[in-house]
Design an enzyme around this catalytic site. Structure first.
Site, PDB file in Angstrom:
ATOM      1  N   THR A   1      -0.150   0.833  -4.940  1.00 15.65           N
ATOM      2  CA  THR A   1      -0.636   1.811  -4.590  1.00 15.65           C
ATOM      3  C   THR A   1      -2.223   2.148  -5.065  1.00 15.65           C
ATOM      4  OG1 THR A   1       0.720   3.389  -4.596  1.00 15.65           O
ATOM      5  CG2 THR A   1      -1.153   4.269  -3.872  1.00 15.65           C
TER       6      THR A   1
ATOM      7  N   LYS B   1       0.726   5.314   2.534  1.00 20.08           N
ATOM      8  CA  LYS B   1       0.952   5.634   1.123  1.00 20.08           C
ATOM      9  C   LYS B   1       0.931   7.211   0.621  1.00 20.08           C
ATOM     10  CE  LYS B   1       3.161   5.783  -2.779  1.00 20.08           C
ATOM     11  NZ  LYS B   1       3.428   4.690  -4.189  1.00 20.08           N
TER      12      LYS B   1
ATOM     13  N   LYS C   1      -4.984   8.936 -10.613  1.00 22.43           N
ATOM     14  CA  LYS C   1      -5.060   8.231  -9.570  1.00 22.43           C
ATOM     15  C   LYS C   1      -4.318   7.820  -8.299  1.00 22.43           C
ATOM     16  CE  LYS C   1      -2.647   4.246  -8.975  1.00 22.43           C
ATOM     17  NZ  LYS C   1      -1.888   3.610  -8.111  1.00 22.43           N
TER      18      LYS C   1
END
Length: 294
Positions: free
Chosen positions: A102, A177, A245
């Site tokens: 990701t 995502k 993150k």
């Protein structure tokens, strides 16, 4: 080229909580598997089953027809792909490069553009499903890139996932995502509050879960992470630090587009508090500790 197990050498970079299981599915399907890790011990199980370990990205890239990566942060992705010793500079002509980390949509676009100039095929294909989905080969795989490249590597995707969708051009997988992580971020707060309410009101949380997980409140997080919350199991299927993150990437992308995401911002703040308390290497379900301490 047909990417069959008989004629395709697959490289895998990133054998962590999810990556090891994903690589194992490819190995079990009969593909020659090569792995890069900073230390061989992190790939010990795969090596015992016949995987070839390399001590640099460049050495792995030189012998592989397909390279799959699932590493930690965008800076790691940039180094692995665009560094002097990285994949783009050292891959075989015509190789397929698949980043399943990701990461940043903008970085995915840069990798694609750099790959095209070198005669390489690049796809961004982040996944969702955590350690459970990885072990069971049932990950959701969100793909950005050219349709021909997508179809060429579909057999490999099908070893790792059960819901595989080409979302659009390079970067589209990462944008998708981000949608996934935004939905999870708000949902995780709701799951935690619901189970905290159950416990505080004197109900048996496991019994409550049986009632609500199959109704309108049902979600993957409720069914799969709810029991871990109740049991006090904080072991990672997906790390708190990696979720922070991801939320940071999504917040930055949303800001650039002029989109307000208050639920995402609140979730990020709660997870940062959790990390500050020493839980950054625990699973995302550890957020429950904001409401209920062990």
């Amino acid at each position: 080229m047909s990417l069959t197990s008989e004629n395709t050498v697959v490289g895998f970079i990133g054998t962590g909580v999810m990556g090891k299981s994903m690589a194992k599915h490819i190995q079990n399907a009969g593909y020659a598997l090569h792995v890069y890790t900073r230390t061989p011990s992190k790939a010990e199980e795969l090596i015992k089953e016949g995987a070839v370990w390399h001590d640099t990205v460049a050495k792995l890239a030189d012998v592989c027809d397909v390279v799959i990566t699932i590493v930690g942060y965008p800076k790691d992705v940039e180094e692995v792909y665009l560094g002097a010793d990285g994949l783009v500079a050292n891959a075989k002509s015509g190789a397929y490069l698949i980043d399943m980390t990701t990461s940043s949509p903008q970085l995915a676009e840069r990798i694609y553009e750099a790959s095209v100039t070198k005669g390489l095929h690049a796809l961004d294909a982040p996944v969702s499903g955590g350690d459970i989905g990885a072990r069971n080969g049932k990950l959701s795989i969100m793909v950005g890139g050219d349709s021909g490249d997508f179809e060429a590597v579909r057999p490999l995707f099908e070893l790792m996932g059960g819901n595989i969708v080409l979302q659009g051009k390079a970067g589209a997988g990462q944008h998708t995502k981000m949608c996934n992580q935004i939905a999870i971020a708000a949902n995780m707060m709701g799951v935690c509050e619901a189970l905290a309410y159950a416990k505080t009101s004197g109900l048996d949380a496991n019994t409550v879960l049986k009632s609500i997980e199959t109704g309108a409140a049902g979600s993957w997080s409720l069914s799969n992470l709810g029991p871990r919350m109740i049991a006090g199991d904080d072991e990672p299927g997906f790390y708190v630090k990696h979720f922070i993150k991801d939320m940071g990437i999504a917040l930055a992308a949303a800001k650039e587009m002029g989109l307000d995401t208050p639920a995402l911002a609140l979730s990020e703040s709660l997870y940062k508090e959790l990390a500050d308390k020493g839980y950054e290497d625990k699973g995302t379900q550890a957020l429950f500790k904001h409401w209920i301490e062990d």
